[in-house]
Design a protein around this motif. Sequence first.
Motif, PDB file in Angstrom:
ATOM      1  N   GLU A 201       0.815  -1.220   0.000  1.00  0.00           N
ATOM      2  CA  GLU A 201       0.000   0.000   0.000  1.00  0.00           C
ATOM      3  C   GLU A 201       0.847   1.268   0.000  1.00  0.00           C
ATOM      4  N   ASP A 202       2.152   1.111  -0.027  1.00  0.00           N
ATOM      5  CA  ASP A 202       3.071   2.252   0.020  1.00  0.00           C
ATOM      6  C   ASP A 202       2.919   3.097  -1.248  1.00  0.00           C
ATOM      7  N   PRO A 203       2.617   4.405  -1.117  1.00  0.00           N
ATOM      8  CA  PRO A 203       2.407   5.256  -2.303  1.00  0.00           C
ATOM      9  C   PRO A 203       3.622   5.313  -3.232  1.00  0.00           C
ATOM     10  N   GLY A 204       4.823   5.292  -2.660  1.00  0.00           N
ATOM     11  CA  GLY A 204       6.024   5.301  -3.493  1.00  0.00           C
ATOM     12  C   GLY A 204       6.168   4.027  -4.293  1.00  0.00           C
ATOM     13  N   VAL A 205       5.912   2.896  -3.652  1.00  0.00           N
ATOM     14  CA  VAL A 205       5.959   1.600  -4.329  1.00  0.00           C
ATOM     15  C   VAL A 205       4.913   1.542  -5.431  1.00  0.00           C
ATOM     16  N   LYS A 206       3.695   1.975  -5.124  1.00  0.00           N
ATOM     17  CA  LYS A 206       2.603   1.937  -6.096  1.00  0.00           C
ATOM     18  C   LYS A 206       2.901   2.827  -7.302  1.00  0.00           C
ATOM     19  N   SER A 207       3.571   3.951  -7.071  1.00  0.00           N
ATOM     20  CA  SER A 207       3.924   4.853  -8.168  1.00  0.00           C
ATOM     21  C   SER A 207       4.892   4.188  -9.138  1.00  0.00           C
ATOM     22  N   VAL A 208       5.926   3.547  -8.614  1.00  0.00           N
ATOM     23  CA  VAL A 208       6.914   2.884  -9.466  1.00  0.00           C
ATOM     24  C   VAL A 208       6.294   1.689 -10.181  1.00  0.00           C
ATOM     25  N   ARG A 209       5.438   0.963  -9.482  1.00  0.00           N
ATOM     26  CA  ARG A 209       4.767  -0.163 -10.129  1.00  0.00           C
ATOM     27  C   ARG A 209       3.910   0.305 -11.315  1.00  0.00           C
TER      28      ARG A 209
END
Length: 323
Positions: A201-209
């Motif tokens: 649910e991490d916004p940074g992780v979701k952005s890169v994904r």
Amino acid sequence: MTDVLDQTTALDQLRKMTTVVADTGEVAAVKKYQPVDCTTNPSLVFGALKDPASEALVAKEIEAGRKAGKTPEEVTETLTVAVGAELTKLVPGRVSTEVDACLSFDTAASVDRARAIVADYAARGIGRDRILIKLASTWEGIRAAEILQGEGIDCNLTLLFSMAQAAACADAGAFLISPFVGRITDWHKKAEGVEGYAPEEDPGVKSVRAIYDYYKSNDIETVVMGASFRNTGQIKALAGCDNLTISPKLLDELAADNTDLPRALSPDMASGVPPVKLDEAAFRWDMNADAMATEKLAEGIRNFDADHQKLIKMITTLLNQGA
């Protein structure tokens, strides 16, 4: 279940699916972790000045600059390339070298500075195939990358926080982008008043994904290199990403971790999201609509410039010591 004694470390497993880049300019750290590539910026070069392994290199560049009557700014530029040149001896891949942050809104000046960096490396016997020119992902920086890529000079677009930036970089034919995971997370934690997020649910992780999915869905060759990590959970959640640039502290943690690391990203997982074309007006509108990306890009440029000015101040002191 895999026998614990037979398990490799999380870092070993990560290296089998992702190119690991060392987020450091310190020679000792690069020798220890043996990454494929290295990335540098003013703060990392500043750290190299304090690195005993770089002491002779720094002294040599300072003395050469003093004898040539160079300004502190000029010596800072040559020292940055000298540190990068030293790193090319330690890694088989590429070393990213940053164009001054103060040029982030000047396409022509960014191109000129990039060409000077390439020329300085060439004078040291290092070809452009061993380096990446690092530019901020402003509209002007992306346009500079487009020009440089046309000249065969590969670029790393940094300070990237949004899909608009990623799409524009792809349109420009950038060799590599560096979306900043941790800084995106930092902004959202503050805005939402939370202490943290689960990796999924991490916004940074979701952005890169999302960026990775967009690129793979549209056969975009630009390399996606996740950057600015706050913890190993973020890194693990992006296992399989093209490249990940990781600090020595987090590399240590991954090297001490013997748990299984499943692949999180693969081109085979692409969802087929359609391409987006952005002209300047659309790019600026999308950035304006994204408070996080706008704020973090501006903050990043300011901080990189502050580090650059600090580096110049330290070089000035070293030059004056022998005057």
